[in-house]
Design a protein around this motif. Structure first.
Motif, PDB file in Angstrom:
ATOM      1  N   LEU A  12      -3.615 -13.078  28.940  1.00 36.20           N
ATOM      2  CA  LEU A  12      -3.796 -14.900  29.530  1.00 36.20           C
ATOM      3  C   LEU A  12      -2.044 -15.171  28.914  1.00 36.20           C
ATOM      4  O   LEU A  12      -2.228 -14.621  27.497  1.00 36.20           O
ATOM      5  CB  LEU A  12      -4.726 -14.814  28.485  1.00 36.20           C
ATOM      6  CG  LEU A  12      -6.582 -13.895  28.990  1.00 36.20           C
ATOM      7  CD1 LEU A  12      -6.985 -14.100  27.507  1.00 36.20           C
ATOM      8  CD2 LEU A  12      -7.214 -15.129  30.290  1.00 36.20           C
ATOM      9  N   PRO A  13      -1.814 -15.383  29.355  1.00 30.81           N
ATOM     10  CA  PRO A  13      -0.807 -15.692  28.965  1.00 30.81           C
ATOM     11  C   PRO A  13      -0.081 -17.192  28.134  1.00 30.81           C
ATOM     12  O   PRO A  13       0.473 -16.805  26.892  1.00 30.81           O
ATOM     13  CB  PRO A  13       0.167 -17.016  30.601  1.00 30.81           C
ATOM     14  CG  PRO A  13      -1.245 -17.405  30.731  1.00 30.81           C
ATOM     15  CD  PRO A  13      -2.067 -16.836  30.868  1.00 30.81           C
ATOM     16  N   TYR A  14      -1.032 -17.967  27.470  1.00 30.82           N
ATOM     17  CA  TYR A  14      -1.118 -18.821  27.094  1.00 30.82           C
ATOM     18  C   TYR A  14      -1.575 -18.325  25.252  1.00 30.82           C
ATOM     19  O   TYR A  14      -1.751 -18.554  24.274  1.00 30.82           O
ATOM     20  CB  TYR A  14      -0.931 -20.072  26.925  1.00 30.82           C
ATOM     21  CG  TYR A  14      -1.205 -20.496  28.137  1.00 30.82           C
ATOM     22  CD1 TYR A  14       0.622 -21.043  27.523  1.00 30.82           C
ATOM     23  CD2 TYR A  14      -1.440 -20.641  29.096  1.00 30.82           C
ATOM     24  CE1 TYR A  14       0.860 -21.130  28.811  1.00 30.82           C
ATOM     25  CE2 TYR A  14      -0.977 -21.034  30.058  1.00 30.82           C
ATOM     26  CZ  TYR A  14       0.135 -21.676  30.269  1.00 30.82           C
ATOM     27  OH  TYR A  14       0.914 -22.061  31.335  1.00 30.82           O
ATOM     28  N   ILE A  15      -2.171 -17.184  25.228  1.00 32.55           N
ATOM     29  CA  ILE A  15      -2.751 -16.268  24.073  1.00 32.55           C
ATOM     30  C   ILE A  15      -2.444 -15.089  24.150  1.00 32.55           C
ATOM     31  O   ILE A  15      -1.554 -14.902  24.594  1.00 32.55           O
ATOM     32  CB  ILE A  15      -4.450 -16.288  25.001  1.00 32.55           C
ATOM     33  CG1 ILE A  15      -5.358 -17.493  24.964  1.00 32.55           C
ATOM     34  CG2 ILE A  15      -5.420 -14.996  23.301  1.00 32.55           C
ATOM     35  CD1 ILE A  15      -6.522 -17.116  24.789  1.00 32.55           C
TER      36      ILE A  15
END
Length: 106
Positions: A12-15
């Motif tokens: 998960l790139p944005y977490i």
């Protein structure tokens, strides 16, 4: 012989990752399924996913001088035609005269 690398990584790139970015990795022969030891660590919905990377043993082939020269000239013409299409021929000739070795692939 080719090998595949299976790994369990944060996906998960944005977490932000709550722990280790990679929980495990296993190298197998090409064509083999993901090992059960790695599948056992994976929990659906946890944010981690199983990735596969194809490890190749082929060395990079260097470009020939002719291929480099053709690519450099084509890129030069493209750049000049985009910026100053009216003076493209003159600017191309100037650039070729200023750096002859570069545009012959050396």
């Amino acid at each position: 012989m080719n090998e595949w690398l299976y790994s369990l990584r944060w996906s998960l790139p944005y977490i932000p990752c709550p722990g280790e970015r990679e929980l495990g990795q296993v190298t197998v022969q090409a064509g083999e399924c993901c090992p059960a030891s790695l599948l056992a660590q994976w929990v659906p919905g946890s944010g981690y996913a199983i990735f596969i990377d194809f490890m190749t043993l082929k060395p990079a082939r260097p470009w020939s001088d002719e291929r480099k020269a053709a690519t450099r000239r084509r890129n030069l013409e493209r750049r000049i035609n985009r910026v100053a299409p009216l003076f493209a021929e003159e600017l191309t000739e100037r650039e070729l005269a200023a750096r002859p070795d570069y545009f012959t692939g050396k």
